[in-house]
Design a protein around this motif. Structure first.
Motif, short mmCIF file in Angstrom:
data_model
loop_
_atom_site.label_atom_id
_atom_site.label_comp_id
_atom_site.label_asym_id
_atom_site.label_seq_id
_atom_site.Cartn_x
_atom_site.Cartn_y
_atom_site.Cartn_z
N SER A 49 -2.27 3.76 -4.66
CA SER A 49 -1.01 3.96 -5.37
C SER A 49 -0.90 3.03 -6.57
CB SER A 49 0.18 3.71 -4.43
OG SER A 49 0.15 4.61 -3.34
N SER A 50 -0.25 3.53 -7.63
CA SER A 50 -0.03 2.72 -8.83
C SER A 50 1.16 1.80 -8.61
CB SER A 50 0.25 3.62 -10.03
OG SER A 50 -0.86 4.43 -10.33
N PRO A 51 1.19 0.65 -9.32
CA PRO A 51 2.38 -0.20 -9.25
C PRO A 51 3.55 0.47 -9.96
CG PRO A 51 0.86 -1.01 -10.91
CD PRO A 51 0.16 0.12 -10.22
N GLU A 52 4.75 0.05 -9.66
CA GLU A 52 5.93 0.65 -10.29
C GLU A 52 6.00 0.35 -11.77
OE1 GLU A 52 9.49 -0.34 -8.22
OE2 GLU A 52 8.87 0.65 -6.34
N GLY A 53 5.53 -0.79 -12.18
CA GLY A 53 5.53 -1.15 -13.59
C GLY A 53 4.22 -1.82 -13.97
N LEU A 54 3.97 -1.93 -15.27
CA LEU A 54 2.76 -2.59 -15.72
C LEU A 54 2.85 -4.09 -15.46
CD1 LEU A 54 2.22 -0.75 -19.12
CD2 LEU A 54 0.85 -0.51 -17.05
N PRO A 55 1.73 -4.71 -15.15
CA PRO A 55 1.75 -6.16 -14.88
C PRO A 55 2.11 -6.95 -16.12
CG PRO A 55 -0.51 -5.35 -15.02
CD PRO A 55 0.37 -4.14 -15.03
N GLU A 56 2.79 -8.06 -15.92
CA GLU A 56 3.23 -8.89 -17.03
C GLU A 56 2.33 -10.11 -17.25
OE1 GLU A 56 5.55 -8.25 -19.19
OE2 GLU A 56 6.06 -6.36 -18.21
N GLY A 58 -5.72 -11.61 -6.40
CA GLY A 58 -5.31 -11.20 -5.07
C GLY A 58 -5.54 -9.72 -4.86
N ARG A 59 -5.23 -9.26 -3.69
CA ARG A 59 -5.47 -7.86 -3.32
C ARG A 59 -4.62 -6.95 -4.18
NH1 ARG A 59 -9.00 -4.45 -1.57
NH2 ARG A 59 -8.30 -2.89 -0.09
N ALA A 60 -5.26 -6.09 -4.97
CA ALA A 60 -4.56 -5.14 -5.85
C ALA A 60 -5.40 -3.87 -5.94
CB ALA A 60 -4.32 -5.75 -7.23
N PRO A 61 -5.41 -3.05 -4.89
CA PRO A 61 -6.29 -1.87 -4.88
C PRO A 61 -6.08 -0.92 -6.04
CG PRO A 61 -5.37 -2.30 -2.69
CD PRO A 61 -4.65 -3.20 -3.64
N TRP A 62 -4.90 -0.92 -6.65
CA TRP A 62 -4.63 0.03 -7.73
C TRP A 62 -5.53 -0.19 -8.94
CZ3 TRP A 62 -3.13 -1.64 -12.53
CH2 TRP A 62 -2.65 -2.95 -12.63
N VAL A 63 -6.11 -1.39 -9.11
CA VAL A 63 -6.99 -1.59 -10.25
C VAL A 63 -8.29 -0.80 -10.11
CG1 VAL A 63 -6.05 -3.89 -10.69
CG2 VAL A 63 -8.17 -3.67 -9.39
N SER A 110 -13.77 -3.04 -3.80
CA SER A 110 -13.79 -4.51 -3.65
C SER A 110 -12.77 -4.91 -2.60
CB SER A 110 -13.44 -5.22 -4.97
OG SER A 110 -14.41 -4.97 -5.96
N LYS A 111 -13.01 -6.06 -1.99
CA LYS A 111 -12.05 -6.56 -1.00
C LYS A 111 -10.96 -7.39 -1.65
CE LYS A 111 -14.60 -10.79 0.23
NZ LYS A 111 -15.25 -11.54 1.34
N ASP A 112 -11.18 -7.82 -2.90
CA ASP A 112 -10.18 -8.62 -3.60
C ASP A 112 -10.31 -8.33 -5.09
OD1 ASP A 112 -8.05 -10.27 -3.71
OD2 ASP A 112 -9.08 -12.07 -3.02
N HIS A 113 -9.30 -8.71 -5.88
CA HIS A 113 -9.26 -8.28 -7.28
C HIS A 113 -8.66 -9.37 -8.17
CE1 HIS A 113 -8.81 -4.76 -4.60
NE2 HIS A 113 -9.69 -4.19 -5.42
N VAL A 114 -8.87 -9.18 -9.47
CA VAL A 114 -8.17 -9.94 -10.50
C VAL A 114 -7.55 -8.93 -11.45
CG1 VAL A 114 -8.34 -11.61 -12.38
CG2 VAL A 114 -9.78 -11.88 -10.34
#
Length: 606
Positions: free
Chosen positions: A261-268, A273-278, A323-327
């Motif tokens: 799933s995508s985040p509700e808004g774009l990152p600022e 940390g874990r961010a599968p949407w990337v 990946s198990k983790d993200h940037v």
């Protein structure tokens, strides 16, 4: 300050002083407030003094993204092994002659298209490490590009299928199918298929951080060229469906089907940390495949309406985790959002340029290789011998194949892109080449410039150093708009501005691709920003193929000091920008690395 006019004995000292003087150039270019593309571009420049663009600093091998996206459980269309690589047409004839008669679209012809454009080309092994290579090159061999195909199901005529290409096993995963209907809007006759490309930014940003968006778009350009060349060998033509919107492309590739799933808004801000949407796919572009010599009647409105209906189809398969983790590099996603194209530009329509052959000095300059052999033998050199000398005719022949309009009459000028593979792009050429010539027999060492769109000639001369010679080199073919700017040994300079990489000075020549930048964004829109990088990738792929076809190698260079390059040329603002570097020469092979076949089976090469 000019440096290459000085006596060779003092040249290296003066080069060093010149590079130190260039260190102030990081502040030369400042983006206009209204341009997200220019802001990102300036923010992600490497600088001699301010340092490199923001990146991870070190490689976190535990989170390295899987280079192979798969959907499970899939419905598969196995692809047959193409004929042995030695079978095919001679490499020069593909560029110097009309295309061969078109083959019908079958599973076998689709297999040949993908096998010679986007498939694995070999496995490499050294010690306990094993990794794959692909026909299409990628920055750091990270391969952010994914491929999707829309075509009539060969197992059930009258039904369209949307498939994802899985290069690891050379097969198609059926993601969705359209019911039996009139699909002439999506595939206007005589078109046979649509091939779409998407990018997973995380694969590149894991290693390169904020600059990764540039490299992902380089890779799109390389992929466009590989598809165009492989299609031409089958008698097919390809052209960007550039009037489709980002939303249309998302429907075509099923960007939100079976994906995180995508985040509700774009990152600022940047976050770890874990961010599968990337790991989601970013739709880039779509290509129409059709028999060479024809021109399908494309209605962008009808295609868009048909694609919006894909949202109601049943989509199969869930994407594997990479990946198990993200940037999260926030600026990548905000910029990608800002440079989306939202539909056809005013007056934009689909058209096909008349097929134009590339100019030829002599086919004897090439090795006796087929197109298929050249594309699958292509490798990125990791080092060059610093000794090999290229013949002047070979140098000129390579550059003739870099011309977008091909072999035009003396009354015409280079600009419209009608030669292979540039004809895949619907805009006139915007990218030129500043060449550092190191070892070409019969040609003085020095700085040269290839004008790939002659409408820009006067603007380039005004923008660059007024003391440049702009002289035609000896023996230069009449149809090649190549100019010598200044004589002198520029090996150390080429190395220093390419992030101090020796490979930029150890080849026969290296170059920086100089794009008309700010005027293009202002005239057409910020959606042209990624397309400028696509054009550099197409040009880079030509350099790869030409180098291997004459028996040497090449390497794309994404790391260079942006404004130091501009200072060398005298460019003072954002009118022209360097977007990609390249080097061509004789490779140094690492005998510790073993090559293994790309796929098991008889007749498959390594």
């Amino acid at each position: 300050m000019l440096l290459l006019r000085h006596h060779p004995a003092s040249l290296h000292r003066r080069v060093r002083l010149h590079c130190l003087a260039m260190s102030s150039a990081a502040s030369v270019s400042s983006p206009p407030d209204s341009s997200a593309a220019a802001d990102y571009h300036c923010r992600t420049k490497h600088s001699l003094t301010a340092g490199y663009a923001r990146g991870p600093g070190r490689l976190d091998w535990a989170t390295q993204p899987n280079p192979f996206l798969r959907f499970s459980p899939p419905s598969l269309i196995p692809l047959s092994n193409p004929p042995p690589v030695g079978a095919g047409i001679p490499y020069p004839s593909l560029f110097h002659s009309p295309p061969p008669p078109p083959q019908p679209l079958t599973v076998d012809s689709l297999s040949a298209l993908l096998f010679h454009s986007l498939a694995l080309s070999a496995w490499k092994s050294a010690g306990v490490s094993t990794w794959s290579l692909r026909v299409n090159p990628s920055s750091g061999n990270l391969h952010p590009s994914e491929t999707h195909l829309l075509f009539e199901d060969p197992r059930e005529p009258g039904r369209l299928v949307v498939c994802h290409y899985a290069p690891l096993d050379h097969l198609l995963e059926v993601r969705s199918a359209a019911p039996h209907c009139d699909f002439s809007a999506l595939l206007p006759p005589p078109a046979t298929a649509v091939l779409a490309l998407s990018s997973i930014f995380w694969r590149e940003s894991w290693k390169y951080g904020e600059r990764a968006l540039r490299y992902c778009n380089h890779d799109v350009g390389h992929a466009l060229a590989t598809v165009a060349v492989a299609a031409a060998a089958l008698g097919w033509d390809v052209r960007l469906l550039d009037g489709l919107s980002h939303e249309d492309l998302g429907c075509l590739v099923g960007a939100d089907k079976g994906a995180p799933s995508s985040p509700e808004g774009l990152p600022e801000k940047m976050a770890r940390g874990r961010a599968p949407w990337v790991e989601r796919q970013h739709p880039d572009c779509a290509l129409l495949l059709f028999p060479a010599g024809s021109e399908p009647k494309v209605d962008y409105g009808a295609i868009s309406a048909a694609l919006r209906g894909f949202d109601g189809l049943q989509w199969v398969g869930k994407a594997n985790a990479l990946s198990k983790d993200h940037v999260v590099w926030d600026v990548i996603y905000r910029t990608a959002e800002a440079v989306k194209k939202h539909g056809p530009a005013p007056g934009e329509s689909f058209s096909v340029s008349p097929w134009q052959r590339s100019a030829a000095l002599s086919d004897r300059l090439y090795k006796e290789l087929t197109v298929q052999e050249v594309v699958r033998r292509r490798r990125s050199a990791v080092d060059m011998d610093g000794v090999h000398v290229m013949g002047r005719e070979t140098f000129y022949q390579i550059l003739l194949h870099c011309l977008p309009s091909g072999d035009v009459s003396p009354e015409e000028r280079q600009g419209p892109q009608s030669a292979l593979p540039f004809r895949v792009l619907p805009w006139d050429a915007e990218v030129h080449a500043a060449l550092f010539v190191h070892r070409v027999s019969g040609l003085p060492k020095g700085l040269y410039f290839l004008v790939r769109n002659e409408e820009h000639f006067d603007t380039l001369r005004r923008a660059m150093r007024q003391a440049f010679e702009w002289e035609r080199p000896e023996g230069c073919p009449d149809g090649l708009p190549l100019y010598r700017l200044m004589k002198g040994d520029c090996q150390q300079l080429a190395m220093q501005i390419s992030c101090f990489q020796d490979i930029a000075s150890h080849g026969c020549f290296s170059l920086g691709m100089i794009a008309r930048f700010d005027p293009v964004l202002c005239e057409k829109g910020e959606w042209m920003y990624p397309r400028l990088f696509w054009e550099t990738g197409v040009l880079g792929q030509v350099l790869y193929l030409e180098a291997h076809a004459v028996g040497i190698s090449a390497t794309g260079i994404g790391c260079y000091f942006d404004d130091a390059v501009h200072e060398v040329l005298g460019l003072k603002d954002l009118e022209f920008q360097s977007l990609y570097h390249f080097t061509v020469g004789a490779p140094v092979l690492d005998k510790r690395i073993m090559s293994l076949p790309a796929y098991p089976g008889p007749g498959i090469d390594a």
